[in-house]
Design a protein around this motif. Structure first.
Motif, PDB file in Angstrom:
ATOM      1  N   ASP A  62      12.332  14.955 -96.506  1.00  0.00           N
ATOM      2  CA  ASP A  62      12.970  16.189 -96.981  1.00  0.00           C
ATOM      3  C   ASP A  62      11.990  17.351 -96.968  1.00  0.00           C
ATOM      4  OD1 ASP A  62      15.402  14.904 -97.294  1.00  0.00           O
ATOM      5  OD2 ASP A  62      15.198  14.661 -99.475  1.00  0.00           O
ATOM      6  N   GLN A  63      10.757  17.104 -97.365  1.00  0.00           N
ATOM      7  CA  GLN A  63       9.765  18.172 -97.336  1.00  0.00           C
ATOM      8  C   GLN A  63       9.456  18.575 -95.889  1.00  0.00           C
ATOM      9  OE1 GLN A  63       6.205  17.680 -99.713  1.00  0.00           O
ATOM     10  NE2 GLN A  63       5.939  19.895 -99.707  1.00  0.00           N
ATOM     11  N   CYS A  64       9.439  17.610 -94.997  1.00  0.00           N
ATOM     12  CA  CYS A  64       9.153  17.917 -93.594  1.00  0.00           C
ATOM     13  C   CYS A  64      10.287  18.716 -92.947  1.00  0.00           C
ATOM     14  CB  CYS A  64       8.873  16.634 -92.819  1.00  0.00           C
ATOM     15  SG  CYS A  64       7.285  15.875 -93.263  1.00  0.00           S
ATOM     16  N   LYS A  65      11.489  18.639 -93.496  1.00  0.00           N
ATOM     17  CA  LYS A  65      12.613  19.438 -92.987  1.00  0.00           C
ATOM     18  C   LYS A  65      12.359  20.928 -93.186  1.00  0.00           C
ATOM     19  CE  LYS A  65      16.120  15.919 -93.686  1.00  0.00           C
ATOM     20  NZ  LYS A  65      17.237  15.460 -94.523  1.00  0.00           N
ATOM     21  N   GLU A  66      11.473  21.277 -94.111  1.00  0.00           N
ATOM     22  CA  GLU A  66      11.140  22.678 -94.385  1.00  0.00           C
ATOM     23  C   GLU A  66      10.163  23.248 -93.353  1.00  0.00           C
ATOM     24  OE1 GLU A  66       9.593  22.801 -98.380  1.00  0.00           O
ATOM     25  OE2 GLU A  66      11.304  21.678 -99.167  1.00  0.00           O
ATOM     26  N   LEU A  67       9.552  22.383 -92.538  1.00  0.00           N
ATOM     27  CA  LEU A  67       8.536  22.826 -91.581  1.00  0.00           C
ATOM     28  C   LEU A  67       9.187  23.449 -90.350  1.00  0.00           C
ATOM     29  CD1 LEU A  67       6.221  19.673 -91.623  1.00  0.00           C
ATOM     30  CD2 LEU A  67       6.006  21.751 -93.009  1.00  0.00           C
ATOM     31  N   ASN A  68       8.506  24.428 -89.771  1.00  0.00           N
ATOM     32  CA  ASN A  68       8.976  24.934 -88.490  1.00  0.00           C
ATOM     33  C   ASN A  68       8.393  24.059 -87.382  1.00  0.00           C
ATOM     34  OD1 ASN A  68       6.373  25.964 -87.617  1.00  0.00           O
ATOM     35  ND2 ASN A  68       6.692  27.735 -88.957  1.00  0.00           N
ATOM     36  N   GLU A  69       8.833  24.280 -86.154  1.00  0.00           N
ATOM     37  CA  GLU A  69       8.419  23.451 -85.016  1.00  0.00           C
ATOM     38  C   GLU A  69       6.894  23.438 -84.853  1.00  0.00           C
ATOM     39  OE1 GLU A  69       8.740  20.969 -81.679  1.00  0.00           O
ATOM     40  OE2 GLU A  69      10.272  21.512 -83.137  1.00  0.00           O
ATOM     41  N   ASN A  70       6.257  24.598 -84.997  1.00  0.00           N
ATOM     42  CA  ASN A  70       4.801  24.660 -84.842  1.00  0.00           C
ATOM     43  C   ASN A  70       4.085  23.855 -85.920  1.00  0.00           C
ATOM     44  OD1 ASN A  70       4.936  26.262 -82.561  1.00  0.00           O
ATOM     45  ND2 ASN A  70       4.835  28.170 -83.723  1.00  0.00           N
ATOM     46  N   GLU A  71       4.596  23.882 -87.140  1.00  0.00           N
ATOM     47  CA  GLU A  71       3.975  23.114 -88.226  1.00  0.00           C
ATOM     48  C   GLU A  71       4.181  21.616 -88.019  1.00  0.00           C
ATOM     49  OE1 GLU A  71       4.290  26.203 -91.969  1.00  0.00           O
ATOM     50  OE2 GLU A  71       6.107  25.128 -91.350  1.00  0.00           O
ATOM     51  N   LEU A  72       5.370  21.235 -87.583  1.00  0.00           N
ATOM     52  CA  LEU A  72       5.689  19.827 -87.371  1.00  0.00           C
ATOM     53  C   LEU A  72       4.826  19.213 -86.267  1.00  0.00           C
ATOM     54  CD1 LEU A  72       7.665  17.587 -88.338  1.00  0.00           C
ATOM     55  CD2 LEU A  72       9.173  18.282 -86.465  1.00  0.00           C
ATOM     56  N   THR A  73       4.485  20.025 -85.271  1.00  0.00           N
ATOM     57  CA  THR A  73       3.755  19.501 -84.108  1.00  0.00           C
ATOM     58  C   THR A  73       2.295  19.930 -84.058  1.00  0.00           C
ATOM     59  OG1 THR A  73       4.472  21.371 -82.746  1.00  0.00           O
ATOM     60  CG2 THR A  73       5.861  19.383 -82.723  1.00  0.00           C
TER      61      THR A  73
END
Length: 166
Positions: A18-29
């Motif tokens: 759920d917390q990772c759902k708040e990340l944008n694509e650049n943050e996730l990768t």
């Protein structure tokens, strides 16, 4: 380990997802210098452990349990959540099929690793390995969140509400 105990693992995982759902694509990768480099790749690696050891080795449900890098590169958080949901099905199936045979040795070669030679493990060992592996990498993901400037939510089983333990 019992099935209701694994529910606690799933609950703490969901807090992180759920917390990772708040990340944008650049943050996730974004790649860091440790673990599986990015949050996305680390999450996929964790789910892949369940797919490999439980889905493939224990249950023989898949001969190719690990995703190719090209597929991982296109994954969004929803895809990762689905990959974990399939892993949870493998866990449930292990509980159902191996109740009395939970500690019986399975010996075979790894379908995902050429020339692995015979591996001898029990369903119990591989379930515990998959869970401890998840918590190990969860710590790395939490560190990545901190480096991105987030304050990670508590993902420790002891951090769950008291009602979860009754």
């Amino acid at each position: 380990m019992e099935k209701h105990e694994y529910e606690l693992v799933k609950q703490t995982r969901q807090i992180l997802l759920d917390q990772c759902k708040e990340l944008n694509e650049n943050e996730l990768t974004k790649e860091f210098g440790f673990g599986f480099l990015s949050i996305r790749d680390s999450l996929v690696h964790v789910a892949g452990c369940y797919h490999a050891w439980l889905g493939s080795f224990v249950l023989s449900k898949t001969a190719s349990p690990l995703l190719p890098k090209a597929a991982i590169n296109n994954m969004q958080i929803g895809d990762i959540q689905e990959y974990f949901q399939q892993a949870d099905i493998f866990v449930d199936t292990v509980f159902e099929q191996f109740g009395e045979k939970y500690n019986d040795i399975i010996e075979k070669e790894l379908s995902w690793k050429v020339d692995s030679g015979p591996v001898r493990k029990t369903p119990h060992q591989l379930l515990i390995h998959s869970i401890t592996h998840e918590f190990h990498h969860k710590g790395q993901i939490v560190a990545m969140l901190r480096l991105l400037g987030y304050i990670p939510k508590n993902t420790d089983i002891l951090g769950l509400p008291e009602k979860e333990f009754t």
